[in-house]
Write an enzyme that holds these catalytic residues in place. Structure first.
Site, mmCIF file in Angstrom:
data_model
loop_
_atom_site.group_PDB
_atom_site.id
_atom_site.type_symbol
_atom_site.label_atom_id
_atom_site.label_comp_id
_atom_site.label_asym_id
_atom_site.label_seq_id
_atom_site.Cartn_x
_atom_site.Cartn_y
_atom_site.Cartn_z
ATOM 1 N N PHE A 116 15.750 -15.439 -18.558
ATOM 2 C CA PHE A 116 16.310 -16.548 -17.806
ATOM 3 C C PHE A 116 15.178 -17.562 -17.605
ATOM 4 C CE2 PHE A 116 17.459 -19.053 -14.117
ATOM 5 C CZ PHE A 116 18.655 -19.556 -14.570
ATOM 6 N N THR A 117 15.535 -18.831 -17.597
ATOM 7 C CA THR A 117 14.531 -19.910 -17.636
ATOM 8 C C THR A 117 13.427 -19.754 -16.572
ATOM 9 O OG1 THR A 117 16.030 -21.223 -16.284
ATOM 10 C CG2 THR A 117 16.119 -21.584 -18.654
ATOM 11 N N PHE B 195 14.743 -28.901 -19.924
ATOM 12 C CA PHE B 195 16.170 -29.237 -19.901
ATOM 13 C C PHE B 195 16.578 -29.996 -18.642
ATOM 14 C CE2 PHE B 195 17.382 -25.946 -16.860
ATOM 15 C CZ PHE B 195 16.339 -25.050 -16.973
ATOM 16 N N TYR C 194 11.228 -20.017 15.241
ATOM 17 C CA TYR C 194 10.302 -19.947 14.097
ATOM 18 C C TYR C 194 10.140 -18.504 13.635
ATOM 19 C CZ TYR C 194 6.477 -20.722 10.930
ATOM 20 O OH TYR C 194 5.715 -20.778 9.791
ATOM 21 N N LYS D 203 24.389 -17.971 -5.938
ATOM 22 C CA LYS D 203 25.468 -17.616 -6.844
ATOM 23 C C LYS D 203 26.424 -16.633 -6.160
ATOM 24 C CE LYS D 203 22.360 -19.389 -9.892
ATOM 25 N NZ LYS D 203 20.956 -19.090 -10.113
ATOM 26 N N ARG E 102 22.916 -24.909 -22.928
ATOM 27 C CA ARG E 102 22.154 -23.659 -22.926
ATOM 28 C C ARG E 102 21.876 -23.351 -24.389
ATOM 29 N NH1 ARG E 102 20.431 -22.232 -17.550
ATOM 30 N NH2 ARG E 102 19.219 -23.931 -18.318
ATOM 31 N N ASP F 95 17.467 -8.500 -11.522
ATOM 32 C CA ASP F 95 17.825 -9.872 -11.159
ATOM 33 C C ASP F 95 19.265 -9.771 -10.678
ATOM 34 O OD1 ASP F 95 18.730 -12.468 -10.979
ATOM 35 O OD2 ASP F 95 17.533 -13.188 -12.657
HETATM 36 C C1 LIG Z 1 19.813 -19.211 -10.821
HETATM 37 C C2 LIG Z 1 19.145 -18.028 -11.361
HETATM 38 C C3 LIG Z 1 17.827 -17.713 -11.034
HETATM 39 C C4 LIG Z 1 16.952 -18.627 -10.215
HETATM 40 O O1 LIG Z 1 17.407 -18.798 -8.940
HETATM 41 P P1 LIG Z 1 17.308 -20.176 -8.143
HETATM 42 O O2 LIG Z 1 18.001 -19.899 -6.867
HETATM 43 O O3 LIG Z 1 17.960 -21.248 -8.963
HETATM 44 O O4 LIG Z 1 15.850 -20.472 -7.934
HETATM 45 C C5 LIG Z 1 17.311 -16.537 -11.535
HETATM 46 N N1 LIG Z 1 18.022 -15.737 -12.337
HETATM 47 C C6 LIG Z 1 19.288 -16.022 -12.698
HETATM 48 C C7 LIG Z 1 20.030 -15.101 -13.581
HETATM 49 C C8 LIG Z 1 19.886 -17.180 -12.233
HETATM 50 O O5 LIG Z 1 21.134 -17.486 -12.619
#
Ligand SMILES: *Cc1c(COP(=O)(O)O)cnc(C)c1O
Length: 497
Positions: free
Chosen positions: A161-162, A486, A109, A295, A419, A252
């Protein structure tokens, strides 16, 4: 031109010429010269050890599935998809080393050994001092936003970004777009469409005052702009301006290794730099980062918040236990942190990046050859079809990009993502749709998953749909969730008249 007549004798006598000819065929290049090693075809720096068998469906079946899914590709079942280009998020193929790391999960943990491996990788490759693990990127965005944004603040960023923007808004802030104008023009071939327009930022600083700006939200390979990088030249200038006004820059870092590769390719000064050096230089010009490890970092789940400010780090540790988990796992299993630490190292390997981005460019070139309008220059992780241009007869409030994703799926079982206007949501003040200039369909390439032959099938399918574009009708929204619509919105097909 190489000579067509190549009898055996000639072949032996004139070896260089014949090799040239062979080289031309092998690389499908129109160049007549032998290519130096760095200009030859990219190929995968790995071989395949295990395969996942795909279910093939008929177009009749797919017509049924897309209606059941309300014309939203997020609501399809993955088993009904042939080539899944919905996202590059969490869809990477892990290496045998990462899988070996999975078997070394230390599921304590507190104080899992895997956390320390991951922390060391973040410190080594990105150079930040402190690491707070989170279940994925938005977990880090949530913590950062809540800790730094006050009601009435402005958060300038190089396009939204969303999830990032939503967390900024939920914390009481307002996002302000400061990306260069070229980013909003699908046809501009500017090599760094992810750059910040310093004049736009200066204007906000003058009008609002620097104290209302908690940080600049700087994204690498800007997703919503088509995967477009920023340059180090631009970041250095941004750093100067921000330092003068004591404004933080939060990166980011989701696709920052891919951005570093683009800098190497497009910014002359860095042509001979190691990717890892470029990456560290980028991070050193920022104050911290949120990371969706799903990613670039080649894992299926995970993320972190990285910081240099110890006070902020302490606060983040306090908050992560409320929303994610203890500060040495933050919502991840030990095994996931191990795979992540290994993935970070693999993600900055230049051969990996060359083939990863080479594959994206390959698909982009094929589509350009078919005359399909796409966002240029081709970005790192995806091809963006210009739905506004392809389906120019469909008004934006009839969702041309959403429509195009559905058509592609029915044609060949390819899953893409909207998008455009659906992703852009509504203006919280007026309640009206936001009408983004870019109305795109994203074909996102998972890392190390599909072959060049898959890309050929994708290009052929897009070309077929493009050829019958005039017969395609738009959609009507029949269900709309309040936030991030979306993901779960439903649609039905508009009929004639
Ligand atoms: C995917 C993404 C996020 C959010 O990350 P999650 O792992 O999906 O929560 C933030 N910024 C960018 C540019 C992304 O592509």
């Amino acid at each position: 031109m190489a000579k067509k007549k190549t009898d055996k004798k000639k072949w032996a006598q004139d070896l260089p010429e014949a090799v040239k000819d062979l080289e031309t065929k092998l690389t499908l290049s129109r160049k007549k010269k032998l290519s130096p090693p760095q200009e030859r075809s990219w190929a995968e720096p790995y071989k395949i050890k295990m395969v996942e068998i795909l279910r093939m469906t008929t177009s009749k079946e797919r017509e049924k599935y897309i209606v059941e899914a309300g014309y939203n590709t997020f609501l399809l079942r993955a088993r009904d998809v042939y080539i899944d280009l919905l996202t590059d998020s969490g869809t990477s193929a892990m290496s045998d080393r990462q899988w070996a790391g999975i078997m070394q999960g230390d599921e304590a943990y507190a104080g899992s050994e895997n956390f320390y491996h991951m922390e060391a990788a973040v410190q080594k490759y990105y150079g930040y001092k402190y690491v707070v693990p989170t279940h994925q990127g938005r977990g880090a965005e949530h913590i950062l936003s809540q800790l730094t944004i006050k009601k009435g603040d402005i958060v300038p960023g190089n396009m939204y970004f969303t999830t990032t923007k939503l967390h900024q808004e939920l914390a009481g802030g307002k996002f302000a777009d400061i990306i260069v104008d070229e980013a909003h023009d699908a046809n501009s071939t500017h090599p760094f469409k992810g750059n910040v327009d310093l004049n736009k930022l200066q204007k906000i600083i003058n009008e609002e005052g620097p104290e209302k700006i908690p940080y600049i939200s700087l994204e690498g390979c800007v997703n919503m702009a088509g995967g477009q990088p920023f340059s180090l030249h631009n970041l250095k200038a941004l750093r100067k301006l921000c330092s003068r006004h004591k404004i933080r820059i939060m990166l980011d870092a989701t696709r920052i290794a891919e951005n570093a590769f683009m800098i190497k390719k497009r910014e002359k000064k860095y042509a001979n730099h190691e990717i890892s050096d470029i990456l560290r230089e980028i991070c050193s010009l920022t104050d911290g980062a949120t990371m969706s490890a799903k990613k670039d970092c080649l894992v299926n789940i995970g993320g972190f918040l990285a910081l240099n400010d110890q006070e902020l780090y302490k606060k983040a540790c306090n908050m992560v236990v409320i929303y994610e988990g203890l500060h040495t796992y933050g919502g991840m299993a030990g095994r996931d942190m191990e795979a992540l630490g290994i993935g970070i190292g693999e993600s900055v390997n230049e051969n990996h990046l060359r083939s990863r981005i080479g594959q994206t460019q390959y698909l982009g070139q094929k589509l350009l050859d078919y005359g399909v309008p796409i966002v240029v220059p081709v970005g790192g992780h995806a091809i963006y079809l210009n739905a506004k241009e392809i389906l120019s007869h469909i008004p934006q409030d009839q969702f041309p990009a959403q429509t195009l994703t559905a058509e592609l799926y029915v044609d060949s079982g390819i899953r893409a993502m909207e998008r455009g206007i659906v992703s852009a949501g509504r203006n919280p003040e007026t309640g009206d749709h936001n009408y983004p200039r870019l109305e795109l369909v994203r074909l996102t390439i998972p890392r190390r998953v599909y072959t060049q032959a898959h890309m050929d099938v994708v290009a052929e399918s897009v070309a077929v749909v493009f050829a019958k574009k005039d017969k395609i009708r738009g959609l009507k929204m029949t269900y709309e969730p309040k936030k991030l619509r979306f993901f779960q919105a439903r649609f039905s097909k508009l009929r004639d008249g």
